[in-house]
Design an enzyme around this catalytic site. Structure first.
Site, PDB file in Angstrom:
ATOM      1  N   ARG A  53      81.253 -18.148   2.719  1.00  0.00           N
ATOM      2  CA  ARG A  53      80.909 -17.750   1.341  1.00  0.00           C
ATOM      3  C   ARG A  53      81.321 -16.303   1.058  1.00  0.00           C
ATOM      4  NH1 ARG A  53      75.860 -16.624   0.379  1.00  0.00           N
ATOM      5  NH2 ARG A  53      74.981 -18.382   1.525  1.00  0.00           N
ATOM      6  N   TYR A 105      89.506 -16.593 -25.446  1.00  0.00           N
ATOM      7  CA  TYR A 105      89.248 -17.888 -24.828  1.00  0.00           C
ATOM      8  C   TYR A 105      87.825 -18.325 -25.185  1.00  0.00           C
ATOM      9  CZ  TYR A 105      87.934 -21.353 -21.455  1.00  0.00           C
ATOM     10  OH  TYR A 105      87.423 -22.492 -20.883  1.00  0.00           O
ATOM     11  N   ASP A 178      91.840 -10.200 -19.510  1.00  0.00           N
ATOM     12  CA  ASP A 178      92.154 -11.595 -19.177  1.00  0.00           C
ATOM     13  C   ASP A 178      93.657 -11.745 -19.391  1.00  0.00           C
ATOM     14  OD1 ASP A 178      92.656 -14.314 -19.134  1.00  0.00           O
ATOM     15  OD2 ASP A 178      90.816 -14.868 -20.183  1.00  0.00           O
ATOM     16  N   LYS A 203      95.748 -21.933 -14.223  1.00  0.00           N
ATOM     17  CA  LYS A 203      96.862 -22.026 -15.170  1.00  0.00           C
ATOM     18  C   LYS A 203      98.194 -21.644 -14.498  1.00  0.00           C
ATOM     19  CE  LYS A 203      93.702 -23.225 -18.125  1.00  0.00           C
ATOM     20  NZ  LYS A 203      92.464 -22.608 -17.788  1.00  0.00           N
TER      21      LYS A 203
HETATM   22  C1  LIG Z   1      92.678 -17.450 -21.180  1.00  0.00           C
HETATM   23  C2  LIG Z   1      91.679 -18.175 -20.340  1.00  0.00           C
HETATM   24  N1  LIG Z   1      90.740 -17.464 -19.704  1.00  0.00           N
HETATM   25  C3  LIG Z   1      89.814 -18.067 -18.929  1.00  0.00           C
HETATM   26  C4  LIG Z   1      89.779 -19.436 -18.764  1.00  0.00           C
HETATM   27  C5  LIG Z   1      88.733 -20.084 -17.891  1.00  0.00           C
HETATM   28  O1  LIG Z   1      89.320 -20.507 -16.697  1.00  0.00           O
HETATM   29  P1  LIG Z   1      88.850 -21.779 -15.821  1.00  0.00           P
HETATM   30  O2  LIG Z   1      89.045 -23.002 -16.664  1.00  0.00           O
HETATM   31  O3  LIG Z   1      89.726 -21.704 -14.622  1.00  0.00           O
HETATM   32  O4  LIG Z   1      87.394 -21.557 -15.496  1.00  0.00           O
HETATM   33  C6  LIG Z   1      90.744 -20.211 -19.404  1.00  0.00           C
HETATM   34  C7  LIG Z   1      90.703 -21.686 -19.241  1.00  0.00           C
HETATM   35  O5  LIG Z   1      91.008 -22.459 -20.072  1.00  0.00           O
HETATM   36  C8  LIG Z   1      91.713 -19.567 -20.221  1.00  0.00           C
HETATM   37  O6  LIG Z   1      92.655 -20.273 -20.860  1.00  0.00           O
END
Ligand SMILES: Cc1ncc(COP(=O)(O)O)c(C=O)c1O
Length: 384
Positions: A53, A105, A178, A203
């Site tokens: 962990r 997001y 992000d 992604k």
């Molecule tokens: C720009 C962005 N940030 C964060 C996330 C969250 O990531 P995860 O789905 O891997 O938890 C996503 C997922 O769709 C995203 O497109």
């Protein structure tokens, strides 16, 4: 950051920093699955590992590669992008003030406005392309974190990272970016002043729509980073061994995948701009797009593989277009080899700023002619 003498990011990614397994001379790493590690007879853990962990040899290479690609002092893998993002906010204290973009997001925005607010964070959303509004929102000594996303889901608005970092730092706040959509191929937020970079590695970093993973990269190995590391171990937001192994393999092709997706997105944006059934194309690569000039300065090698279209005829026409595709896959997510189409407002719900006529497109790495022909026929048949 140790780069084994490799200079160019594409080389770092393609060879995973050139690492060779000493035990077998393998160029691809073994899969480390053990959840626990031997304690020495004198009660010490000289290997530096005790339990999965907290740490895992399966993290070593993907974390080193990602830190090198982002120009950071270290990286940490998480169980998902959301686990990585929420860990940053959980490392703050109840009562702390944070500033985040109005359009971002949706999953994270939703969490910020519900759970994080109930937990005690003071969350303020701003239009981050408006620097005066951002400056007004950031409170000296009170704001601890400014969250940015560029390009931002689902309209691909561009944030001037250096300008926002200057505002945040002047007030004593950290900046976390992000950078899921930009990837280190196109933007390295640390070079523009960010303190932390976050990725949904689900992604582009992995790129094959077959794992869920997240990552943080830090500018400095400081107190805040050590707190995040402790939180990851204690909250158990740790990535699994197999996912870490797959992520490293996925990152080997990051550069050609992102480059091809960007080229496809650019061709699509231009062709769709001339389509009679399309009201508007949202893509930072178009000169007409607000934020294009900042994107041209801040991004290198392309404007991303993500674009959106607003369909004439509103929501019914948008949903019918998505229903009519044959090559594009009607699915959520982004950044895989296959192109995805999604009626985004259906996902984000009624309090979303996403227009109801918007289709989000994740350009994959297929042949651009196939992608265009499929969308053109879908748009035309949706209006019949
Ligand atoms: C720009 C962005 N940030 C964060 C996330 C969250 O990531 P995860 O789905 O891997 O938890 C996503 C997922 O769709 C995203 O497109």
């Amino acid at each position: 950051m140790k780069t084994n003498g490799y200079q160019k990011p594409a080389t770092i990614a393609a060879q995973s920093l050139g690492w060779i397994d000493e035990a077998t001379r393998a160029v691809s790493p073994p899969l480390h699955a053990s959840s626990t590690y031997i304690r020495d007879p004198d009660n010490q853990y000289r290997s530096g590992r005790d339990y999965i962990r907290a740490d895992n040899p399966a993290f070593d290479q993907p974390e080193a590669v990602l830190a090198a690609l982002e120009g950071g002092a270290g990286a940490m893998l998480y169980a998902s992008g959301m686990a990585a993002a929420t860990s940053v906010f959980f490392s703050l204290k109840p009562g702390d003030h944070v500033v985040a973009p109005k359009v971002m997001y949706w999953g994270l925005r939703n969490w910020l406005m519900t759970y994080a607010t109930e937990w005690g964070l003071q969350v303020e959303l701003v239009e981050m392309s408006d620097l005066a509004a951002t400056k007004e929102a950031v409170r000296k000594g009170k704001t601890k974190l400014v969250w940015v996303e560029s390009p931002a889901n689902p309209m691909w608005g561009i944030t001037d990272l250096a300008a926002v970092a200057e505002i945040a730092h002047a007030a004593g706040a950290r900046v976390a970016a992000d950078s899921t959509v930009a990837t280190p191929v196109l933007t390295r937020p640390i070079e523009h002043g960010a303190d932390l970079v976050m990725h949904s590695a689900t992604k582009y970093l992995n790129g094959h729509s077959d794992i869920i993973a997240g990552a943080l990269v830090t500018r400095e190995d400081d107190e805040f980073w050590r707190r995040l590391k402790m939180l990851r171990a204690q909250m158990g937001a740790t990535l699994g061994s197999f996912e870490s192994w797959l992520l490293l393999r996925g990152m080997r092709t990051l550069y050609p995948r992102v480059t091809t997706a960007c080229a496809n997105a650019m061709v699509l944006a231009e062709r769709l701009s001339a389509n009679p059934h399309v009201a508007e194309v949202l893509y930072p690569g178009l000169e007409t797009f607000a934020g294009h000039d900042i994107a041209a300065r801040q991004m290198s090698g392309g404007f991303g593989g993500m674009l959106s279209i607003r369909v004439k005829g509103g929501e019914p026409a948008a949903i019918a277009t998505a229903a009519n595709v044959e090559i594009w896959k009607r699915a959520t997510s982004l950044g895989g080899t296959e192109s995805l189409i999604e009626h985004r407002a259906s996902v984000e719900g009624p309090d979303s700023p996403c227009p109801p006529d918007l289709l989000r497109l994740s350009a994959g790495i297929e042949d651009a002619d196939d992608l265009i022909a499929d969308l053109e026929q879908a748009l035309a048949s949706a209006r019949q």
